[in-house]
Design a protein around this motif. Structure first.
Motif, PDB file in Angstrom:
ATOM      1  N   GLY A   1      -5.795   6.335  -4.813  1.00 41.94           N
ATOM      2  CA  GLY A   1      -6.962   6.048  -3.995  1.00 41.94           C
ATOM      3  C   GLY A   1      -7.074   4.554  -3.731  1.00 41.94           C
ATOM      4  O   GLY A   1      -6.231   3.755  -4.155  1.00 41.94           O
ATOM      5  N   GLU A   2      -8.137   4.184  -3.055  1.00 41.20           N
ATOM      6  CA  GLU A   2      -8.353   2.772  -2.729  1.00 41.20           C
ATOM      7  C   GLU A   2      -8.424   1.904  -3.981  1.00 41.20           C
ATOM      8  O   GLU A   2      -7.932   0.777  -3.990  1.00 41.20           O
ATOM      9  CB  GLU A   2      -9.629   2.613  -1.899  1.00 41.20           C
ATOM     10  CG  GLU A   2      -9.512   3.150  -0.495  1.00 41.20           C
ATOM     11  CD  GLU A   2     -10.787   2.968   0.307  1.00 41.20           C
ATOM     12  OE1 GLU A   2     -11.668   2.183  -0.124  1.00 41.20           O
ATOM     13  OE2 GLU A   2     -10.903   3.612   1.362  1.00 41.20           O
ATOM     14  N   ASP A   3      -9.046   2.427  -5.032  1.00 41.02           N
ATOM     15  CA  ASP A   3      -9.188   1.645  -6.269  1.00 41.02           C
ATOM     16  C   ASP A   3      -7.836   1.355  -6.908  1.00 41.02           C
ATOM     17  O   ASP A   3      -7.574   0.236  -7.346  1.00 41.02           O
ATOM     18  CB  ASP A   3     -10.085   2.368  -7.276  1.00 41.02           C
ATOM     19  CG  ASP A   3     -11.538   2.405  -6.846  1.00 41.02           C
ATOM     20  OD1 ASP A   3     -11.919   1.626  -5.941  1.00 41.02           O
ATOM     21  OD2 ASP A   3     -12.294   3.217  -7.414  1.00 41.02           O
ATOM     22  N   GLU A   4      -6.979   2.368  -6.981  1.00 45.61           N
ATOM     23  CA  GLU A   4      -5.650   2.181  -7.580  1.00 45.61           C
ATOM     24  C   GLU A   4      -4.817   1.205  -6.763  1.00 45.61           C
ATOM     25  O   GLU A   4      -4.144   0.329  -7.318  1.00 45.61           O
ATOM     26  CB  GLU A   4      -4.913   3.528  -7.702  1.00 45.61           C
ATOM     27  CG  GLU A   4      -5.475   4.458  -8.752  1.00 45.61           C
ATOM     28  CD  GLU A   4      -6.726   5.198  -8.315  1.00 45.61           C
ATOM     29  OE1 GLU A   4      -7.480   5.637  -9.197  1.00 45.61           O
ATOM     30  OE2 GLU A   4      -6.960   5.333  -7.083  1.00 45.61           O
ATOM     31  N   ILE A   5      -4.874   1.350  -5.445  1.00 45.35           N
ATOM     32  CA  ILE A   5      -4.109   0.450  -4.574  1.00 45.35           C
ATOM     33  C   ILE A   5      -4.616  -0.985  -4.716  1.00 45.35           C
ATOM     34  O   ILE A   5      -3.828  -1.922  -4.843  1.00 45.35           O
ATOM     35  CB  ILE A   5      -4.166   0.933  -3.107  1.00 45.35           C
ATOM     36  CG1 ILE A   5      -3.415   2.263  -2.971  1.00 45.35           C
ATOM     37  CG2 ILE A   5      -3.593  -0.124  -2.170  1.00 45.35           C
ATOM     38  CD1 ILE A   5      -3.602   2.954  -1.636  1.00 45.35           C
ATOM     39  N   ALA A   6      -5.939  -1.157  -4.723  1.00 43.81           N
ATOM     40  CA  ALA A   6      -6.519  -2.497  -4.855  1.00 43.81           C
ATOM     41  C   ALA A   6      -6.163  -3.123  -6.201  1.00 43.81           C
ATOM     42  O   ALA A   6      -5.844  -4.313  -6.283  1.00 43.81           O
ATOM     43  CB  ALA A   6      -8.033  -2.434  -4.673  1.00 43.81           C
TER      44      ALA A   6
ATOM     45  N   GLU B   1      -2.644  -6.436  13.443  1.00 42.29           N
ATOM     46  CA  GLU B   1      -2.305  -5.127  12.885  1.00 42.29           C
ATOM     47  C   GLU B   1      -0.894  -4.791  13.328  1.00 42.29           C
ATOM     48  O   GLU B   1      -0.571  -4.868  14.496  1.00 42.29           O
ATOM     49  CB  GLU B   1      -3.278  -4.057  13.391  1.00 42.29           C
ATOM     50  CG  GLU B   1      -4.667  -4.188  12.798  1.00 42.29           C
ATOM     51  CD  GLU B   1      -4.674  -4.082  11.285  1.00 42.29           C
ATOM     52  OE1 GLU B   1      -4.015  -3.179  10.759  1.00 42.29           O
ATOM     53  OE2 GLU B   1      -5.334  -4.905  10.644  1.00 42.29           O
TER      54      GLU B   1
ATOM     55  N   ILE C   1       1.216   4.206  -2.937  1.00 39.08           N
ATOM     56  CA  ILE C   1       1.017   5.623  -2.627  1.00 39.08           C
ATOM     57  C   ILE C   1       2.236   6.433  -3.059  1.00 39.08           C
ATOM     58  O   ILE C   1       2.111   7.478  -3.706  1.00 39.08           O
ATOM     59  CB  ILE C   1       0.723   5.815  -1.123  1.00 39.08           C
ATOM     60  CG1 ILE C   1      -0.667   5.249  -0.798  1.00 39.08           C
ATOM     61  CG2 ILE C   1       0.842   7.282  -0.717  1.00 39.08           C
ATOM     62  CD1 ILE C   1      -0.952   5.086   0.675  1.00 39.08           C
TER      63      ILE C   1
ATOM     64  N   LYS D   1      -2.457  -4.165  -6.079  1.00 38.40           N
ATOM     65  CA  LYS D   1      -2.242  -5.354  -5.239  1.00 38.40           C
ATOM     66  C   LYS D   1      -2.781  -6.609  -5.921  1.00 38.40           C
ATOM     67  O   LYS D   1      -2.174  -7.680  -5.833  1.00 38.40           O
ATOM     68  CB  LYS D   1      -2.886  -5.141  -3.868  1.00 38.40           C
ATOM     69  CG  LYS D   1      -2.128  -4.145  -3.008  1.00 38.40           C
ATOM     70  CD  LYS D   1      -2.855  -3.824  -1.719  1.00 38.40           C
ATOM     71  CE  LYS D   1      -2.748  -4.936  -0.727  1.00 38.40           C
ATOM     72  NZ  LYS D   1      -3.314  -4.563   0.597  1.00 38.40           N
TER      73      LYS D   1
ATOM     74  N   CYS E   1       0.833  -1.210   0.000  1.00 39.35           N
ATOM     75  CA  CYS E   1       0.000   0.000   0.000  1.00 39.35           C
ATOM     76  C   CYS E   1       0.862   1.252   0.000  1.00 39.35           C
ATOM     77  O   CYS E   1       0.628   2.175  -0.789  1.00 39.35           O
ATOM     78  CB  CYS E   1      -0.932   0.013   1.211  1.00 39.35           C
ATOM     79  SG  CYS E   1      -2.226  -1.225   1.150  1.00 39.35           S
TER      80      CYS E   1
END
Length: 194
Positions: free
Chosen positions: A67-72, A140, A56, A75, A52
């Protein structure tokens, strides 16, 4: 009484060179967004704090917030083929064999998800050397959190009172080992010595 010896390995940049596949996966997502690809040398400078954080940093380098979409998406692409180009570092296989012959117990502690770490270890043909794999999702954590060394040792049903060494290529690996009173071993790879 025989003292148990435990070697705790980081995964990326300590056992194998993950950079080619990580770079390819992020560049595929960059291409979708019309951004110029990152170079291998740029990628090496951004690795070590998890996928992640890597995504970023890579997008920031090209002037876009991931954003979350790009990171997902990144991955998922990396997770489908994490060892297509990545290889063990020279000498790793022989070192693992030697440690086993000398009675060492071995653990992988990584900021990759455990599922991905297990896939990588199996595809690289070295899973059988390790007593346990401890990764993101087990709890975590930050890589530099020293409590995870003890958690990883306990998870492998090993005694924490024995001699142990943390083997990694990132400053967080060394910090975690020192904070927990373990011996750190920095790995010098083609990406540099930390």
């Amino acid at each position: 009484m025989h003292q148990e010896r435990v070697a705790i390995f980081d995964l990326d940049r300590a056992l194998f060179d993950a950079e080619p596949d990580i770079t390819e996966a992020v560049n595929e997502v960059m291409h979708i967004h019309g951004l110029s690809h990152i170079t291998r040398s740029e990628a090496l400078c951004m690795m070590g704090d998890g996928l992640c954080v890597f995504a970023i940093r890579a997008f920031q380098l090209r002037g876009m917030a991931a954003g979350e979409d790009e990171i997902a998406m990144f991955k998922a692409r990396y997770g489908r083929r994490p060892t297509a180009q990545s290889k063990l570092y020279p000498g790793v296989l022989q070192a693992l064999r030697t440690l086993v012959l000398e009675g060492w117990r071995m653990i992988v502690r990584t900021n990759q998800t455990e599922e991905l770490a297990l896939k990588i270890l199996r595809r690289l043909g070295i899973f059988h050397f390790f007593d346990a794999v401890y990764g993101e999702g087990a709890k975590e954590h930050r890589t530099s959190d020293p409590s995870h060394l003890e958690d990883a040792i306990a998870r492998a049903s090993l005694r924490s009172s024995g001699f142990s060494v943390m083997i990694g290529a990132h400053p967080a690996d060394v910090l975690a080992a020192r904070l927990r009173g373990r011996w750190p071993a920095e790995v010098a790879t083609r990406s540099g010595h930390y």
